[in-house]
Design a protein around this motif. Sequence first.
Motif, PDB file in Angstrom:
ATOM      1  N   ILE A 156      -0.702  12.410   2.125  1.00  0.00           N
ATOM      2  CA  ILE A 156      -1.196  11.382   1.201  1.00  0.00           C
ATOM      3  C   ILE A 156      -0.377  10.110   1.376  1.00  0.00           C
ATOM      4  N   ASN A 157      -1.067   8.997   1.587  1.00  0.00           N
ATOM      5  CA  ASN A 157      -0.430   7.691   1.703  1.00  0.00           C
ATOM      6  C   ASN A 157      -0.144   7.172   0.289  1.00  0.00           C
ATOM      7  N   CYS A 158       1.133   7.082  -0.079  1.00  0.00           N
ATOM      8  CA  CYS A 158       1.518   6.658  -1.430  1.00  0.00           C
ATOM      9  C   CYS A 158       1.941   5.194  -1.442  1.00  0.00           C
ATOM     10  N   ILE A 159       1.405   4.457  -2.420  1.00  0.00           N
ATOM     11  CA  ILE A 159       1.705   3.039  -2.585  1.00  0.00           C
ATOM     12  C   ILE A 159       2.176   2.835  -4.027  1.00  0.00           C
ATOM     13  N   VAL A 160       3.171   1.986  -4.237  1.00  0.00           N
ATOM     14  CA  VAL A 160       3.666   1.708  -5.586  1.00  0.00           C
ATOM     15  C   VAL A 160       3.344   0.259  -5.949  1.00  0.00           C
ATOM     16  N   PHE A 161       2.664   0.101  -7.074  1.00  0.00           N
ATOM     17  CA  PHE A 161       2.421  -1.226  -7.641  1.00  0.00           C
ATOM     18  C   PHE A 161       2.990  -1.211  -9.042  1.00  0.00           C
ATOM     19  N   ASP A 162       3.742  -2.224  -9.389  1.00  0.00           N
ATOM     20  CA  ASP A 162       4.245  -2.290 -10.745  1.00  0.00           C
ATOM     21  C   ASP A 162       3.281  -3.054 -11.646  1.00  0.00           C
ATOM     22  N   LEU A 163       2.268  -3.676 -11.069  1.00  0.00           N
ATOM     23  CA  LEU A 163       1.240  -4.379 -11.837  1.00  0.00           C
ATOM     24  C   LEU A 163      -0.004  -4.487 -10.931  1.00  0.00           C
ATOM     25  N   LEU A 164      -1.124  -3.976 -11.383  1.00  0.00           N
ATOM     26  CA  LEU A 164      -2.399  -4.056 -10.653  1.00  0.00           C
ATOM     27  C   LEU A 164      -3.530  -4.159 -11.619  1.00  0.00           C
ATOM     28  N   HIS A 165      -4.223  -5.369 -11.725  1.00  0.00           N
ATOM     29  CA  HIS A 165      -5.244  -5.637 -12.736  1.00  0.00           C
ATOM     30  C   HIS A 165      -6.625  -5.107 -12.388  1.00  0.00           C
ATOM     31  N   LYS A 166      -6.935  -4.916 -11.125  1.00  0.00           N
ATOM     32  CA  LYS A 166      -8.290  -4.553 -10.733  1.00  0.00           C
ATOM     33  C   LYS A 166      -8.328  -3.229  -9.991  1.00  0.00           C
ATOM     34  N   CYS A 167      -7.680  -2.230 -10.540  1.00  0.00           N
ATOM     35  CA  CYS A 167      -7.592  -0.958  -9.824  1.00  0.00           C
ATOM     36  C   CYS A 167      -8.943  -0.249  -9.752  1.00  0.00           C
ATOM     37  N   LYS A 168      -9.805  -0.397 -10.754  1.00  0.00           N
ATOM     38  CA  LYS A 168     -11.086   0.326 -10.741  1.00  0.00           C
ATOM     39  C   LYS A 168     -11.911  -0.044  -9.519  1.00  0.00           C
ATOM     40  N   GLU A 169     -11.895  -1.309  -9.136  1.00  0.00           N
ATOM     41  CA  GLU A 169     -12.677  -1.748  -7.977  1.00  0.00           C
ATOM     42  C   GLU A 169     -12.162  -1.131  -6.674  1.00  0.00           C
ATOM     43  N   ALA A 170     -10.900  -0.740  -6.641  1.00  0.00           N
ATOM     44  CA  ALA A 170     -10.309  -0.185  -5.416  1.00  0.00           C
ATOM     45  C   ALA A 170     -10.509   1.328  -5.286  1.00  0.00           C
ATOM     46  N   ILE A 171     -11.021   1.970  -6.317  1.00  0.00           N
ATOM     47  CA  ILE A 171     -11.167   3.423  -6.310  1.00  0.00           C
ATOM     48  C   ILE A 171     -12.512   3.792  -5.691  1.00  0.00           C
TER      49      ILE A 171
END
Length: 143
Positions: free
Chosen positions: A47-62
């Motif tokens: 699994i490629n893991c990425i860390v974001f401490d702030l992400l406003h548009k996550c639904k569009e990326a799923i």
Amino acid sequence: MTSDSRLVASVVIEHCKGVFEGLKSLVDIGGGTGSVAIVIANALPEINCIVFDLLHKCKEAIPSKENGGKVIIIDMVLMEHNLEKGNDKSYEILLFFDMLMMIHVPGKERNQQDWAKLFFDAGFSDYNIIPMLGLRSIIEVFP
């Protein structure tokens, strides 16, 4: 908080590994120093893991639910059985977290109905709550 995050992530990997089945990538939103993502990446290197401490548009990326897309949340879900008499330790912990949240962070604890409203208001179609480690649950949220 880092130690707590590592503990929770380790328990999730050991006892609830199935929630990660079929995932190719994982974004740890609000991940701070990445302690949860590090535990997951070490246990599940595919699994490629990425860390974001702030992400406003996550639904569009799923991706869609049919393509394996989902949000995984590890948090408290206030349940009636947590507040029943005879469960004094759980009640004490809830009071402790209430005090912690009043003093240190602008968050709030949510029951199942609060979580459902949050998910549906954000445009998600379904969710699943899996109780685990004490008061915490794994919450799967689907686009």
